[in-house]
Motif scaffolding. Structure first.
Motif, PDB file in Angstrom:
ATOM      1  N   HIS A 260      44.905  51.324  34.910  1.00 25.51           N
ATOM      2  CA  HIS A 260      43.707  51.820  35.590  1.00 25.51           C
ATOM      3  C   HIS A 260      43.546  51.054  36.899  1.00 25.51           C
ATOM      4  N   TRP A 261      43.141  51.760  37.945  1.00 21.43           N
ATOM      5  CA  TRP A 261      43.038  51.131  39.263  1.00 21.43           C
ATOM      6  C   TRP A 261      42.185  49.872  39.259  1.00 21.43           C
ATOM      7  N   ALA A 262      41.174  49.829  38.386  1.00 18.68           N
ATOM      8  CA  ALA A 262      40.250  48.685  38.390  1.00 18.68           C
ATOM      9  C   ALA A 262      40.932  47.393  37.972  1.00 18.68           C
ATOM     10  N   GLN A 263      42.026  47.475  37.203  1.00 19.82           N
ATOM     11  CA  GLN A 263      42.757  46.253  36.865  1.00 19.82           C
ATOM     12  C   GLN A 263      43.176  45.506  38.124  1.00 19.82           C
ATOM     13  N   ASP A 264      43.727  46.241  39.099  1.00 21.66           N
ATOM     14  CA  ASP A 264      44.165  45.613  40.347  1.00 21.66           C
ATOM     15  C   ASP A 264      42.994  45.225  41.236  1.00 21.66           C
ATOM     16  N   VAL A 265      42.030  46.107  41.372  1.00 22.29           N
ATOM     17  CA  VAL A 265      40.972  45.886  42.358  1.00 22.29           C
ATOM     18  C   VAL A 265      40.070  44.732  41.943  1.00 22.29           C
ATOM     19  N   ALA A 266      39.682  44.689  40.674  1.00 17.16           N
ATOM     20  CA  ALA A 266      38.845  43.580  40.209  1.00 17.16           C
ATOM     21  C   ALA A 266      39.594  42.260  40.296  1.00 17.16           C
ATOM     22  N   TYR A 267      40.827  42.255  39.826  1.00 23.15           N
ATOM     23  CA  TYR A 267      41.651  41.042  39.866  1.00 23.15           C
ATOM     24  C   TYR A 267      41.793  40.570  41.314  1.00 23.15           C
ATOM     25  N   HIS A 268      42.103  41.499  42.221  1.00 24.48           N
ATOM     26  CA  HIS A 268      42.370  41.106  43.599  1.00 24.48           C
ATOM     27  C   HIS A 268      41.131  40.534  44.276  1.00 24.48           C
ATOM     28  N   ALA A 306      32.627  53.742  38.388  1.00 30.58           N
ATOM     29  CA  ALA A 306      33.622  52.898  39.053  1.00 30.58           C
ATOM     30  C   ALA A 306      33.149  51.457  39.116  1.00 30.58           C
ATOM     31  N   ARG A 307      31.876  51.238  39.416  1.00 34.18           N
ATOM     32  CA  ARG A 307      31.361  49.868  39.479  1.00 34.18           C
ATOM     33  C   ARG A 307      31.383  49.209  38.102  1.00 34.18           C
ATOM     34  N   ALA A 308      31.056  49.966  37.077  1.00 35.04           N
ATOM     35  CA  ALA A 308      31.107  49.413  35.724  1.00 35.04           C
ATOM     36  C   ALA A 308      32.539  49.066  35.334  1.00 35.04           C
ATOM     37  N   HIS A 309      33.489  49.942  35.670  1.00 37.85           N
ATOM     38  CA  HIS A 309      34.895  49.666  35.381  1.00 37.85           C
ATOM     39  C   HIS A 309      35.371  48.429  36.129  1.00 37.85           C
ATOM     40  N   PHE A 310      34.988  48.319  37.383  1.00 36.66           N
ATOM     41  CA  PHE A 310      35.350  47.149  38.193  1.00 36.66           C
ATOM     42  C   PHE A 310      34.859  45.857  37.540  1.00 36.66           C
ATOM     43  N   ARG A 311      33.619  45.847  37.126  1.00 35.84           N
ATOM     44  CA  ARG A 311      33.045  44.622  36.559  1.00 35.84           C
ATOM     45  C   ARG A 311      33.636  44.305  35.183  1.00 35.84           C
ATOM     46  N   ALA A 312      33.936  45.323  34.424  1.00 37.47           N
ATOM     47  CA  ALA A 312      34.550  45.083  33.110  1.00 37.47           C
ATOM     48  C   ALA A 312      35.980  44.590  33.240  1.00 37.47           C
ATOM     49  N   ALA A 313      36.707  45.101  34.246  1.00 35.12           N
ATOM     50  CA  ALA A 313      38.144  44.828  34.353  1.00 35.12           C
ATOM     51  C   ALA A 313      38.465  43.402  34.735  1.00 35.12           C
ATOM     52  N   VAL A 314      37.479  42.609  35.134  1.00 31.47           N
ATOM     53  CA  VAL A 314      37.735  41.203  35.466  1.00 31.47           C
ATOM     54  C   VAL A 314      38.336  40.460  34.272  1.00 31.47           C
ATOM     55  N   VAL A 315      38.065  40.922  33.041  1.00 36.75           N
ATOM     56  CA  VAL A 315      38.588  40.202  31.868  1.00 36.75           C
ATOM     57  C   VAL A 315      40.108  40.215  31.847  1.00 36.75           C
ATOM     58  N   TYR A 316      40.729  41.239  32.440  1.00 41.78           N
ATOM     59  CA  TYR A 316      42.192  41.305  32.464  1.00 41.78           C
ATOM     60  C   TYR A 316      42.768  40.115  33.247  1.00 41.78           C
ATOM     61  N   GLY A 317      42.296  39.919  34.466  1.00 43.53           N
ATOM     62  CA  GLY A 317      42.787  38.796  35.262  1.00 43.53           C
ATOM     63  C   GLY A 317      42.433  37.455  34.661  1.00 43.53           C
ATOM     64  N   TYR A 318      41.240  37.356  34.080  1.00 43.75           N
ATOM     65  CA  TYR A 318      40.828  36.099  33.442  1.00 43.75           C
ATOM     66  C   TYR A 318      41.762  35.747  32.292  1.00 43.75           C
ATOM     67  N   TYR A 319      42.112  36.725  31.474  1.00 41.68           N
ATOM     68  CA  TYR A 319      43.049  36.464  30.387  1.00 41.68           C
ATOM     69  C   TYR A 319      44.408  36.039  30.944  1.00 41.68           C
ATOM     70  N   MET A 320      44.897  36.734  31.957  1.00 44.11           N
ATOM     71  CA  MET A 320      46.224  36.431  32.500  1.00 44.11           C
ATOM     72  C   MET A 320      46.310  34.987  32.978  1.00 44.11           C
ATOM     73  N   TRP A 321      45.241  34.493  33.580  1.00 44.93           N
ATOM     74  CA  TRP A 321      45.267  33.097  34.025  1.00 44.93           C
ATOM     75  C   TRP A 321      44.858  32.133  32.919  1.00 44.93           C
ATOM     76  N   GLY A 322      44.104  32.614  31.952  1.00 40.98           N
ATOM     77  CA  GLY A 322      43.790  31.757  30.816  1.00 40.98           C
ATOM     78  C   GLY A 322      45.027  31.333  30.048  1.00 40.98           C
ATOM     79  N   VAL A 323      46.025  32.221  29.948  1.00 41.43           N
ATOM     80  CA  VAL A 323      47.239  31.909  29.185  1.00 41.43           C
ATOM     81  C   VAL A 323      48.326  31.270  30.037  1.00 41.43           C
ATOM     82  N   THR A 324      48.118  31.172  31.354  1.00 40.49           N
ATOM     83  CA  THR A 324      49.166  30.677  32.250  1.00 40.49           C
ATOM     84  C   THR A 324      49.405  29.187  32.030  1.00 40.49           C
ATOM     85  N   ARG A 325      50.687  28.816  31.987  1.00 42.43           N
ATOM     86  CA  ARG A 325      51.047  27.407  31.816  1.00 42.43           C
ATOM     87  C   ARG A 325      52.016  26.913  32.885  1.00 42.43           C
ATOM     88  N   ARG A 326      52.970  27.720  33.289  1.00 45.44           N
ATOM     89  CA  ARG A 326      54.036  27.231  34.164  1.00 45.44           C
ATOM     90  C   ARG A 326      53.711  27.442  35.646  1.00 45.44           C
TER      91      ARG A 326
END
Length: 354
Positions: A260-268, A306-326
């Motif tokens: 979904h487009w919001a994955q990129d837009v919220a993360y970015h 669209a605004r609701a999707h944008f605000r919800a999609a922040v969890v995707y980027g948060y998870y991606m960096w939450g698990v980052t180690r290297r």
């Protein structure tokens, strides 16, 4: 002995003239590679190496520096099983030319292949640094004006790969929101330990619950069910951008996926900008993205949704960096802070009902 692999795991094997010349210069049979020097290296999950070549009998204009990317040498090859190098190799072989033709700025790839035995994907690209490109780092200060430019690139990516477009049905087998929702990349107790370490220090306790964070991915997947899909970059922070001739371009397509487009837009917007700039300009930048979609002839119909999707999609980027180690700890801490604070301020968990 010259490596038989189309994607060797060792830099020395890649730089063997008997391996490299026919792959890089197949149209110049008299060209000889007489030397190769590593001039820069960066090691994260994948390794990038800039190399200067000594050439004889080269045609005028032949580039003498290249950039090699893959899970190479001892530091990288243990990550081959993640599949991300194969995903990126597939992207450059099958999708990048079509995106470039549609006006999306991506690096020129000279050679790419996947080893059928181990799944390692190797890229050899033009060295864009010598052509005047500036590659940003994860913590390069990024302004709202710059974000307008990169959001226009993301809008074009999403429009050109939407349902019914030739590039939409390209298959990728790597990381996706669906896969993350089904199974965490790391055990939840390990994720909890990471959120409890200094990376989570600036955040409220309610967003540092690993189980809740992982459940939010399933809720986000369900929220997007039935929505139009497109190809999303999947890791759109400033460290995966470059600027050349005044324009933004996108690199590091290791987690490209249908989504979904919001994955990129919220993360970015949340990851690329400082917390202060995101608070001041985030909503207006979402409007910039939506306006560009409309200009390109593929508007998002309901702006409230669209605004609701944008605000919800922040969890995707948060998870991606939450698990980052290297990655360097200071980069991890900053991105977890930016994304985690946005989860609180946008009430992302509440929007998703977790």
């Amino acid at each position: 002995m010259t490596s038989p692999s189309p994607a060797p795991l060792y830099l020395a094997e890649i730089l063997d003239p008997a391996w490299l010349r026919p792959r890089l210069y197949p149209d110049q049979p008299s060209l000889r590679i007489t030397g190769a020097r590593e001039i820069w290296r960066e090691e994260n999950t994948a390794t990038k190496v800039r190399v200067e070549l000594d050439l004889e009998n080269a045609a005028p204009g032949t580039g003498r520096t290249i950039c090699i990317k893959g899970m190479i040498d001892e530091s990288g090859m243990k990550w081959v099983s993640s599949g991300t190098s194969a995903t990126e190799s597939h992207f450059y072989a099958q999708m990048a030319p079509g995106l470039a033709a549609a006006g999306i700025n991506v690096p020129d790839c000279l050679y790419t292949a996947i080893d059928p035995e181990n799944g390692h994907g190797l890229l050899i690209m033009k060295d864009m640094v010598v052509e005047g490109a500036t590659f940003l780092t994860a913590l390069t200060p990024y302004s709202p004006d710059q974000a307008r430019d990169s959001l226009a690139q993301l809008a074009r990516l999403h429009v050109e790969t939407g349902a019914g477009k030739p590039l939409h049905d390209m298959a990728f087998k790597g990381i996706t929101l669906d896969r993350l929702a089904a199974e965490s990349l790391i055990p939840l107790d390990m994720l909890q330990g990471l959120l409890d370490d200094p990376r989570g220090a600036p955040l409220a306790a309610e967003v540092k619950n690993a189980g809740r964070l992982h459940r939010s991915l399933g809720a986000l997947r369900d929220c997007f069910a039935g929505e139009p899909t497109c190809i999303v970059h999947g890791d759109a922070h400033a460290g995966n951008l470059y600027r050349k001739d005044g324009a933004a371009g996108i690199i590091d397509w290791q987690v490209v996926q249908h989504g979904h487009w919001a994955q990129d837009v919220a993360y970015h917007i949340v990851a690329a900008l400082s917390v202060e700039d995101r608070r001041a300009h985030g909503d207006a930048l979402l409007d910039v993205y939506l306006a560009e979609r409309a200009r390109l002839g593929d508007p998002v119909a309901d702006h409230d949704t669209a605004r609701a999707h944008f605000r919800a999609a922040v969890v995707y980027g948060y998870y991606m960096w939450g698990v980052t180690r290297r990655v360097r700890p200071d980069i991890i801490r900053e991105f977890v802070k930016r994304l985690g604070l946005a989860v609180t301020e946008y009430r992302s968990f509440e929007l998703l009902g977790v």
